[in-house]
Enzyme design. Structure first.
Site, PDB file in Angstrom:
ATOM      1  N   ASP A 278     -29.888 -42.618  27.796  1.00 49.57           N
ATOM      2  CA  ASP A 278     -28.762 -42.612  26.892  1.00 49.57           C
ATOM      3  C   ASP A 278     -28.291 -41.122  26.485  1.00 49.57           C
ATOM      4  OD1 ASP A 278     -26.773 -43.437  24.731  1.00 49.57           O
ATOM      5  OD2 ASP A 278     -27.213 -45.334  25.486  1.00 49.57           O
ATOM      6  N   HIS A 311     -24.030 -42.352  20.365  1.00 52.59           N
ATOM      7  CA  HIS A 311     -24.196 -43.461  21.190  1.00 52.59           C
ATOM      8  C   HIS A 311     -25.829 -43.821  21.289  1.00 52.59           C
ATOM      9  CE1 HIS A 311     -24.280 -46.260  24.765  1.00 52.59           C
ATOM     10  NE2 HIS A 311     -23.122 -46.640  24.335  1.00 52.59           N
ATOM     11  N   ASN A 403     -16.584 -52.469  29.312  1.00 58.04           N
ATOM     12  CA  ASN A 403     -15.744 -52.826  28.520  1.00 58.04           C
ATOM     13  C   ASN A 403     -14.370 -52.909  28.884  1.00 58.04           C
ATOM     14  OD1 ASN A 403     -17.681 -52.835  26.533  1.00 58.04           O
ATOM     15  ND2 ASN A 403     -17.713 -50.681  26.027  1.00 58.04           N
ATOM     16  N   SER A 465     -22.252 -51.957  24.958  1.00 56.88           N
ATOM     17  CA  SER A 465     -23.479 -51.079  24.917  1.00 56.88           C
ATOM     18  C   SER A 465     -24.600 -51.760  23.792  1.00 56.88           C
ATOM     19  CB  SER A 465     -22.873 -49.638  24.567  1.00 56.88           C
ATOM     20  OG  SER A 465     -22.903 -49.153  25.682  1.00 56.88           O
TER      21      SER A 465
END
Length: 569
Positions: A278, A311, A403, A465
């Site tokens: 990530d 994130h 998304n 996520s």
């Protein structure tokens, strides 16, 4: 009062988001102990909110103002009574993190064009075709994949000799020639475009594949606004309720999937590792102390895998935030370790190369599970090779579906070796942003998920996520219950034990259903289901008191701790 003032100064020094603080006594005419900025220069509305907070605290009530203008940004006034004598703490808090996270999340929710094509020298293309398309609005990202305009990824049938590589540099005017393992190369030309590079290699080298160098983006969503209370149809059958300060009010997601019941079977093991490929992780976040193992920074190998986006830290906290430590949030596991692998840069985007390298590094350094809360709509054989490599080493790979509320398969989630995850809300419906399709394996909570955030803070975010690490964490718990489980067996049990939602059986919206921690770990351990605990819905329904979009609850928690210290003195 001097001791109280010293404590407040200490708190403000540790957290610069506090502009001003005061301890007010319930006694008429008593003076306040104050710290920080003077209120006189502030707007009248700020001073008025301060007085309202003081009045509320003296009456034994908590207080929170509407958003206020503070030095060109936003903030709010908070009042916290001590609960015993009409005294308590008042604070003026700068909420710049709200805007900071909001900007990032608007990009990732595809509300604005993303990524910045000028910065990355990328072009949007229709998935599966090298046909450029314009992305002038956020919505257009839903059917677009991004690639570097002057790069190509080539897998040759043998390794190049130094002489051949030198000749290619001259012929193609290369500025970058990176070799990946197994005869795979990334080339960047100063003069040729992607289509020309692909044509050249197909014509002269008969490659295994030659494809664009795709860009992968995080799959989180917008900052969570108001947390939705659980409905009466979602009983919280809890056995083990952690004492983390945000748990009861904000973490609807863990009781919803029977995590508390599952903890009676196992709470994880320290030798099980989930790699979070990530944006990195805040390595010194107080709620992740002792929960991280050595990671790597693919973007900048000379640096630590620190999170400069937010994130990765949020994803890591869902998996492994310290449980039962009277602080912040509770992760799904008590002992599982997180391996931070920074493959996405400070914009939340990363190349096929960096993501693939991150996956392989994690597989080679002991990861049992790899969490990929990122995606694109184009199949990349380069990335698929890396996933097959990890899968072949026994690693379970879990990925977010995306998304964009589309049934177009998202990658890497749609690869057969990957567990593809969709998102649900507290109403047990598919989240309105969550992608769907035949490739979805399971669903997990993804809306208004409170977790760790850089700056030693906490935030509630939404997106697939956020759903994905729930599944990765559950897989680690299943391994703790039976270390002999293969990755394919874990994937199978995740589906078999899921709570069937939507149409009967596997469907395009939920896959096999929403994960059930208790059922999954019991199946992994070979146990029969235990009797359900009493329905405690009335005691533990999630409520919302109108916090800002980003849950600046680290501040509230420190306020509460400070209150305890002040009262103790």
């Amino acid at each position: 009062m001097l001791e109280k003032k010293a404590l407040m100064n200490d708190l403000m020094s540790a957290n610069p988001h506090f502009e001003a603080m005061a301890w007010t006594s319930g006694s008429a005419g008593a003076s306040d102990a104050a710290a920080g900025a003077k209120l006189a220069p502030y707007d009248r509305k700020v001073r008025q909110a301060w007085q309202e907070a003081k009045s509320a605290v003296r009456q034994g009530r908590s207080y929170e103002s509407a958003a206020l203008a503070i030095r060109g940004d936003s903030g709010f006034v908070l009042g916290v009574p001590d609960g015993s004598g009409g005294q308590g703490l008042i604070a003026l808090i700068h909420a710049d993190a709200v805007d900071e996270v909001g900007k990032h999340q608007r990009r990732n929710m595809r509300l604005v064009p993303y990524p910045d094509n000028g910065r990355f020298r990328t072009q949007a293309t229709e998935p599966g075709r090298l046909k450029d398309k314009q992305v002038t609005s956020g919505d257009a990202n839903g059917n677009a994949s991004h690639y570097a305009v002057n790069e190509v990824v080539v897998k040759l049938r043998r390794q190049l000799t130094p002489r051949e590589l030198l000749q290619l540099r001259k012929t193609l005017n290369l500025s970058v020639a990176r070799e990946h393992r197994r005869q795979t190369y990334v080339f960047r030309s100063k003069t040729l475009g992607t289509a020309q590079l692909i044509d050249y290699f197909k014509k002269h080298w008969n490659p295994v594949f030659a494809e664009p160098h795709y860009l992968y983006l995080t799959n989180d969503g917008k900052p969570a606004g108001r947390l939705t209370p659980l409905g009466s149809g979602s009983p919280l059958q809890a056995d083990i309720v952690p004492n983390d300060t945000l748990y009861g009010q904000y973490q609807w997601n863990l009781p919803e999937i029977a995590t508390e019941r599952g903890w009676n079977v196992t709470r994880g093991k320290q030798d099980i590792i989930v790699a979070v490929v990530d944006t990195g992780v805040q390595l010194d976040h107080p709620d992740l102390k002792g929960r991280l193992v050595k990671g790597t920074n693919i973007v900048d190998p000379s640096a630590q895998p620190e999170d400069d986006v937010g994130h990765g830290t949020h994803v890591a906290g869902i998996i492994a935030a310290e449980v039962n430590n009277n602080e912040g949030v509770a992760g799904m596991t008590w002992y599982t370790k997180v391996m931070p692998v920074k493959a996405l840069d400070n914009s939340g985007a990363g190349t096929t190369y960096s993501v693939a390298e991150g996956i392989i590094w994690a597989a080679d350094h002991g990861a049992n599970v790899i969490n990929l809360s990122l995606g694109n709509y184009a199949e990349a054989q380069f990335l698929h090779d890396a996933i097959k490599y990890a899968h072949g080493k026994g690693v379970l790979v879990v990925a977010a579906s995306g998304n964009d509320n589309t049934d177009r398969p998202g990658y890497p989630a749609a690869y057969p070796e990957v567990v593809a995850v969709g998102a649900t809300g507290s109403d047990e419906l598919r989240a309105p942003y969550s992608n769907y399709g035949d490739y979805i394996d399971v669903a997990a909570p993804g809306t208004s998920i409170a977790s760790t955030y850089p700056g030693s803070r906490y935030a509630a975010l939404s997106g697939t996520s956020m759903a994905t690490p729930h599944v990765s964490a559950l897989a680690s718990l299943m391994l703790a219950a039976d270390g002999g489980l293969t990755n394919d067996r874990i994937a199978e049990l995740l589906g078999k034990t899921a709570k069937d939602l939507g149409a009967a059986g596997k469907d395009a919206e939920f896959g096999y259903g929403q994960i059930d921690v208790r059922a999954a770990v019991e199946a992994a351990a070979g146990q029969k289901a235990a009797a359900a605990a009493p329905d405690r819905t009335a005691e533990t329904d999630v409520q919302n008191t109108g916090r800002p979009d980003v849950v600046e609850q680290r501040l509230l928690e420190r306020l509460q701790n400070l209150l305890s210290n002040l009262l103790g003195h």
